[in-house]
Design a protein around this motif. Structure first.
Motif, PDB file in Angstrom:
ATOM      1  N   HIS A   1       0.823  -1.206   0.000  1.00  0.00           N
ATOM      2  CA  HIS A   1       0.000   0.000   0.000  1.00  0.00           C
ATOM      3  C   HIS A   1       0.857   1.256   0.000  1.00  0.00           C
ATOM      4  O   HIS A   1       1.985   1.249   0.483  1.00  0.00           O
TER       5      HIS A   1
ATOM      6  N   LYS B   1      -3.788   2.752   0.529  1.00  0.00           N
ATOM      7  CA  LYS B   1      -4.445   2.251  -0.683  1.00  0.00           C
ATOM      8  C   LYS B   1      -3.538   1.208  -1.332  1.00  0.00           C
ATOM      9  O   LYS B   1      -2.340   1.445  -1.526  1.00  0.00           O
TER      10      LYS B   1
ATOM     11  N   VAL C   1      -1.887   4.881  -8.001  1.00  0.00           N
ATOM     12  CA  VAL C   1      -2.554   4.920  -6.698  1.00  0.00           C
ATOM     13  C   VAL C   1      -2.190   6.205  -5.958  1.00  0.00           C
ATOM     14  O   VAL C   1      -3.059   6.873  -5.404  1.00  0.00           O
TER      15      VAL C   1
END
Length: 123
Positions: free
Chosen positions: A30, A34, A105
Motif C-alpha cells: 500500500h 491504498k 494509486v
C-alpha cells in the motif's frame, strides 16, 4: 518472477507498507493506505501478482503477453494480474508495472495524504 524480489522491490518504494491478508492468503502493498500490488493465488492456487494499470495500457499488455490477464478478483478494467511463473514477461517490465501501479494509486490520494507522504510529483 521470484516473490522475494517483488517483495523487496515494492518495499523500496517510498512510504510503502506491507501486510498479509489471511482471508485472501495474499501479501498486499500500500501507499497512503491504498493497495497498489498484491501477491496471492488464483482460483487454482497459481500465484499471481496483481497491479493497478491505466485501462488502455492494461489492454495492450493483455494482448501482448499470454501471462498477463485481467485482474484476478479485482476490477478487470483497472487491474491486471501476472502469473508469477511467467516466462514471457521480463522482470524489468514487471518493475515498470509495479512503479506504474504505485504512481497511479499515489495520484488518486488526497492532496493532504500526498503531502504527508512527501513524494515528489513525477509528472
Amino acid at each position: 518472477m521470484e516473490k522475494e524480489k517483488i517483495h523487496a522491490y515494492c518495499l523500496q518504494l517510498h512510504a510503502t507498507t506491507h501486510d498479509y491478508k489471511e482471508e485472501w492468503q495474499a501479501d498486499r502493498y500500500h501507499i497512503g493506505e491504498k493497495m497498489y500490488a498484491m501477491i496471492g493465488g488464483d482460483g487454482k492456487g497459481r500465484l499471481v501478482l496483481t497491479l493497478k494499470c491505466e485501462p488502455a495500457r492494461a489492454e495492450v499488455l493483455r494482448e501482448s503477453y499470454a501471462s498477463i490477464i485481467p485482474g484476478y478478483y479485482m476490477n478487470k478494467t483497472h487491474w491486471n494480474s501476472i502469473y508469477m511463473d511467467a516466462t514471457d514477461v521480463p522482470m524489468d517490465l514487471v518493475e515498470q508495472l509495479i512503479q506504474h501501479s504505485y504512481e497511479l494509486v499515489y495520484s488518486k490520494l488526497t492532496k493532504k495524504a500526498q503531502k504527508e507522504i512527501g513524494l515528489k510529483e513525477t509528472n
